[in-house]
Design a protein around this motif. Structure first.
Motif, PDB file in Angstrom:
ATOM      1  N   ASP A 134      -0.573 -69.387 107.513  1.00 42.24           N
ATOM      2  CA  ASP A 134      -0.746 -69.103 106.084  1.00 42.24           C
ATOM      3  C   ASP A 134      -0.815 -67.607 105.795  1.00 42.24           C
ATOM      4  O   ASP A 134      -0.921 -67.197 104.638  1.00 42.24           O
ATOM      5  CB  ASP A 134      -1.967 -69.830 105.518  1.00 42.24           C
ATOM      6  CG  ASP A 134      -3.291 -69.365 106.123  1.00 42.24           C
ATOM      7  OD1 ASP A 134      -3.294 -68.462 106.990  1.00 42.24           O
ATOM      8  OD2 ASP A 134      -4.341 -69.902 105.718  1.00 42.24           O
ATOM      9  N   HIS A 135      -0.742 -66.786 106.856  1.00 45.63           N
ATOM     10  CA  HIS A 135      -0.665 -65.337 106.680  1.00 45.63           C
ATOM     11  C   HIS A 135       0.711 -64.807 107.091  1.00 45.63           C
ATOM     12  O   HIS A 135       0.885 -63.612 107.328  1.00 45.63           O
ATOM     13  CB  HIS A 135      -1.760 -64.644 107.495  1.00 45.63           C
ATOM     14  CG  HIS A 135      -3.076 -64.562 106.782  1.00 45.63           C
ATOM     15  ND1 HIS A 135      -3.642 -65.644 106.146  1.00 45.63           N
ATOM     16  CD2 HIS A 135      -3.938 -63.527 106.587  1.00 45.63           C
ATOM     17  CE1 HIS A 135      -4.783 -65.279 105.595  1.00 45.63           C
ATOM     18  NE2 HIS A 135      -4.985 -64.002 105.837  1.00 45.63           N
ATOM     19  N   VAL A 136       1.686 -65.717 107.164  1.00 45.80           N
ATOM     20  CA  VAL A 136       3.073 -65.354 107.445  1.00 45.80           C
ATOM     21  C   VAL A 136       3.908 -65.595 106.197  1.00 45.80           C
ATOM     22  O   VAL A 136       3.930 -66.700 105.657  1.00 45.80           O
ATOM     23  CB  VAL A 136       3.646 -66.175 108.617  1.00 45.80           C
ATOM     24  CG1 VAL A 136       5.144 -65.916 108.776  1.00 45.80           C
ATOM     25  CG2 VAL A 136       2.909 -65.840 109.907  1.00 45.80           C
ATOM     26  N   LEU A 137       4.577 -64.556 105.728  1.00 51.80           N
ATOM     27  CA  LEU A 137       5.492 -64.652 104.584  1.00 51.80           C
ATOM     28  C   LEU A 137       6.882 -64.363 105.124  1.00 51.80           C
ATOM     29  O   LEU A 137       7.189 -63.225 105.475  1.00 51.80           O
ATOM     30  CB  LEU A 137       5.099 -63.645 103.504  1.00 51.80           C
ATOM     31  CG  LEU A 137       3.627 -63.704 103.050  1.00 51.80           C
ATOM     32  CD1 LEU A 137       3.324 -62.571 102.073  1.00 51.80           C
ATOM     33  CD2 LEU A 137       3.299 -65.060 102.433  1.00 51.80           C
ATOM     34  N   ALA A 138       7.698 -65.412 105.259  1.00 49.90           N
ATOM     35  CA  ALA A 138       8.998 -65.271 105.915  1.00 49.90           C
ATOM     36  C   ALA A 138      10.033 -66.127 105.204  1.00 49.90           C
ATOM     37  O   ALA A 138       9.710 -66.928 104.324  1.00 49.90           O
ATOM     38  CB  ALA A 138       8.891 -65.680 107.381  1.00 49.90           C
ATOM     39  N   ALA A 139      11.285 -65.947 105.584  1.00 55.14           N
ATOM     40  CA  ALA A 139      12.353 -66.763 105.010  1.00 55.14           C
ATOM     41  C   ALA A 139      12.082 -68.229 105.328  1.00 55.14           C
ATOM     42  O   ALA A 139      11.748 -68.568 106.468  1.00 55.14           O
ATOM     43  CB  ALA A 139      13.708 -66.341 105.568  1.00 55.14           C
ATOM     44  N   CYS A 140      12.213 -69.092 104.334  1.00 57.38           N
ATOM     45  CA  CYS A 140      11.904 -70.499 104.570  1.00 57.38           C
ATOM     46  C   CYS A 140      12.698 -71.398 103.647  1.00 57.38           C
ATOM     47  O   CYS A 140      13.177 -70.974 102.590  1.00 57.38           O
ATOM     48  CB  CYS A 140      10.408 -70.764 104.403  1.00 57.38           C
ATOM     49  SG  CYS A 140       9.743 -70.332 102.786  1.00 57.38           S
ATOM     50  N   VAL A 141      12.850 -72.638 104.083  1.00 56.99           N
ATOM     51  CA  VAL A 141      13.546 -73.656 103.292  1.00 56.99           C
ATOM     52  C   VAL A 141      12.606 -74.829 103.089  1.00 56.99           C
ATOM     53  O   VAL A 141      11.582 -74.967 103.762  1.00 56.99           O
ATOM     54  CB  VAL A 141      14.831 -74.148 104.000  1.00 56.99           C
ATOM     55  CG1 VAL A 141      15.846 -73.028 104.113  1.00 56.99           C
ATOM     56  CG2 VAL A 141      14.501 -74.723 105.376  1.00 56.99           C
TER      57      VAL A 141
END
Length: 220
Positions: A134-141
């Motif tokens: 929940d502290h990772v902001l990354a490309a996601c689908v």
């Protein structure tokens, strides 16, 4: 930095914590291990070639390199990402950056990771560093019933990195570490911006803004 005891610190991943490109590396890994089907392989390699010729933008290609896995079970993607990370990324971490990150954690700093590489790769990669998903902001689908979908939810790059941080309430993080011009917007948000191994474009901007730059050693 070690005396400042920041409450929040944000790290880019590729080029900042290690010298490579985890997104591209993972793509080629899934091709070599045949996790990515042949039709999808041909398509993404063609698009990647166009990207390197400047005909496809950064945000577009990072999104496509995540959505290309549509139809594949998320568990298979995470298992593959974990294996790729252990074999090809972790051995090349910048030791000084990992020491710094752990010292910040020990002092109570809240650590975040922001990357335009897919979230499976980054979440698996930073798990042993004590950074929670929940502290990772990354490309996601979007993922439905455990299967990766085509709908792109986020591609944090350029202004998108700053937007992602604002969405989680980090409007002015104390420290931000990044290596490329795609990190510029989130570096500008920081009370203390730290360009790490900056690309030419970021080094020029850092000089213009009076930011100090840092070149960590690649070996301990």
């Amino acid at each position: 930095m070690r005396d400042a005891r920041p409450r929040t610190a944000v790290f880019d991943f590729d080029g900042t914590l290690w010298p490579g490109d985890a997104g591209s590396g993972f793509m080629h890994w899934t091709i070599a291990t045949r996790l990515l089907p042949s039709d999808a392989t041909r398509h993404i390699l063609d698009r990647h070639a166009l990207y390197h010729r400047g005909e496809v933008g950064e945000i577009a290609i990072c999104g496509e390199m995540t959505s290309i896995y549509a139809g594949i079970p998320e568990k298979a993607l995470r298992d593959s990402a974990a294996k790729y990370f252990v074999d090809h990324v972790q051995p090349h971490f910048f030791p000084e950056m990992i020491v710094l990150l752990r010292e910040l954690q020990a002092s109570g700093t809240d650590i975040w990771a922001v990357s335009s590489t897919n979230n499976w790769m980054i979440e698996e990669g930073v798990r042993d560093l004590g950074i929670a998903p929940d502290h990772v902001l990354a490309a996601c689908v979007a993922v439905e019933d455990g299967i990766a979908g085509e709908t792109i939810l986020d591609v944090p790059s350029d202004e998108g990195k700053a937007e992602a941080l604002r969405r989680v309430g980090l409007t002015h993080p104390d420290a931000v570490f990044g290596n490329s011009v795609h990190d510029l917007h989130m570096l500008e948000m920081a009370k203390h911006p730290y360009p790490v191994n900056p690309t030419v474009a970021l080094a020029e901007k850092a000089a213009e803004l009076g930011w100090n730059v840092y070149y960590p050693a690649t070996e301990g």
